[in-house]
Design an enzyme around this catalytic site. Structure first.
Site, PDB file in Angstrom:
ATOM      1  N   HIS A   1      18.843   8.924   3.033  1.00 54.46           N
ATOM      2  CA  HIS A   1      17.497   8.588   2.564  1.00 54.46           C
ATOM      3  C   HIS A   1      17.507   7.252   1.831  1.00 54.46           C
ATOM      4  O   HIS A   1      18.507   6.889   1.193  1.00 54.46           O
ATOM      5  CB  HIS A   1      16.984   9.659   1.598  1.00 54.46           C
ATOM      6  CG  HIS A   1      16.217  10.755   2.268  1.00 54.46           C
ATOM      7  ND1 HIS A   1      14.934  11.094   1.909  1.00 54.46           N
ATOM      8  CD2 HIS A   1      16.550  11.578   3.286  1.00 54.46           C
ATOM      9  CE1 HIS A   1      14.513  12.095   2.668  1.00 54.46           C
ATOM     10  NE2 HIS A   1      15.476  12.408   3.511  1.00 54.46           N
TER      11      HIS A   1
ATOM     12  N   GLU B   1      11.147   9.591   8.679  1.00 61.45           N
ATOM     13  CA  GLU B   1       9.924   9.794   7.903  1.00 61.45           C
ATOM     14  C   GLU B   1       9.445   8.449   7.382  1.00 61.45           C
ATOM     15  O   GLU B   1      10.252   7.584   7.025  1.00 61.45           O
ATOM     16  CB  GLU B   1      10.170  10.724   6.707  1.00 61.45           C
ATOM     17  CG  GLU B   1      10.791  12.055   7.058  1.00 61.45           C
ATOM     18  CD  GLU B   1      12.310  12.026   7.001  1.00 61.45           C
ATOM     19  OE1 GLU B   1      12.889  11.070   6.428  1.00 61.45           O
ATOM     20  OE2 GLU B   1      12.922  12.952   7.554  1.00 61.45           O
TER      21      GLU B   1
END
Length: 318
Positions: free
Chosen positions: A38, A106
């Site tokens: 991430h 995402e």
């Protein structure tokens, strides 16, 4: 027989903590490791976001377990040629014990350079082209590519493993599962859905490995565990495509105000009953998964690993 791994959360822990957790996981009897990739955590309470490839280098020196990214997005924030180099080096460092998990990503992580966030069908198309590039480069041969989304010119990786790096593909919906069956060496998903596993196998996945993951919160105080999950990971209960399209941790915090402690308690194994934890992992095995990865939410990692070493893993393997 299914294997059981530990899922290292880069959103909740810094590099040194992740390496120490990997050591504890190996000592507790876990078979393998996942690590998330991430740029942002899902919310500010989680509070971390180390560069995954640096942590993987440290893991290669700290443990003997296989390691996989769960998952890397090789399409927007990071060019697939760069991901290919990172994966090749990781595989060399880990002496072949590395798998590259990839997915469509995402907006939370991928929008940071100001690029548009495409709709799902385009993201799947981009992922398929990215995987093609990564596989070519991992051969160590000079590669040029001019496709719809990416250009690679006269690129060659000189540090490559002896064997090809397996590339597993994350999927949740039917279209993505069929894409994973076509382009992946395995499937990654986060729900013990037997129908999804069957769809993957029928669509060309055959006997390729299927891996899943879940979060739990061990604590002697179940109510405190529920509160911990609700504070740190309410985003896990957000429905539909929200996790793919919300752009910042602040937006996730706003959406997560709709998540209640009762929802968390119903969805996440909390507390210190071994059977409840074992049943949650066994659901994946019963659905046809080959590997299941579990992540402990919160700070009490040592208590969790002692609990799984003495209570839960023996139940699962017994």
């Amino acid at each position: 027989m299914a294997s059981f791994g530990y899922f290292l959360s880069s959103e909740e822990h810094g590099p040194a903590e992740l390496v120490e957790q990997a050591r504890m996981a190996e000592q507790a009897g876990f078979d393998r490791l996942w690590i998330s990739d991430h740029f942002h955590p899902w919310n500010d309470q989680q509070g971390q976001s180390p560069f995954v490839w640096s942590v993987i280098g440290a893991l290669s020196q700290a443990v003997s377990l296989p390691v996989e990214t769960a998952v890397t997005c090789p399409t927007v924030r990071t060019h697939p040629a760069v991901v290919a180099q990172a994966a090749a080096t990781s595989a060399v460092q880990l002496d072949g014990r590395f798998r590259l998990g990839v997915g469509t990503g995402e907006a939370l992580n991928e929008h940071i350079l100001g690029d548009a966030w495409p709709e799902t069908s385009v993201r799947l198309e981009m992922l398929e082209e990215a995987v093609q590039i990564i596989r070519k480069l991992l051969t160590g041969e000079q590669t040029s590519h001019r496709g719809k989304h990416y250009t690679v010119e006269n690129a060659r990786l000189y540090t490559v493993p002896d064997e090809p790096v397996p590339v597993d593909v994350s999927a949740f919906g039917p279209q993505a599962v069929e894409s994973a069956a076509r382009i992946g060496d395995g499937l990654i998903t986060m729900s013990p859905d037997a129908d999804m596993v069957e769809r993957f196998r029928r669509a060309g996945g055959g006997t390729k490995p299927v891996a899943g993951g879940l979060k739990v919160c061990w604590s002697a105080d179940r109510d405190e565990a529920v509160r911990t999950v609700h504070r740190l990971w309410p985003n896990e209960q957000l429905p539909g495509e929200l996790p793919q399209v919300l752009p910042t941790p602040a937006h996730f915090e706003q959406a997560s105000e709709l998540v209640t402690e009762d929802q968390v308690a119903a969805a996440v194994p909390c507390g210190d009953e071994p059977e409840a934890h074992a049943e949650a992992l066994a659901a994946f095995v019963d659905a046809g998964f080959d590997a299941v990865y579990v992540n402990q939410i919160g700070k009490d990692q040592q208590g969790f690993f002692d609990f799984y070493r003495t209570k839960v893993l023996p139940l699962l393997r017994g």
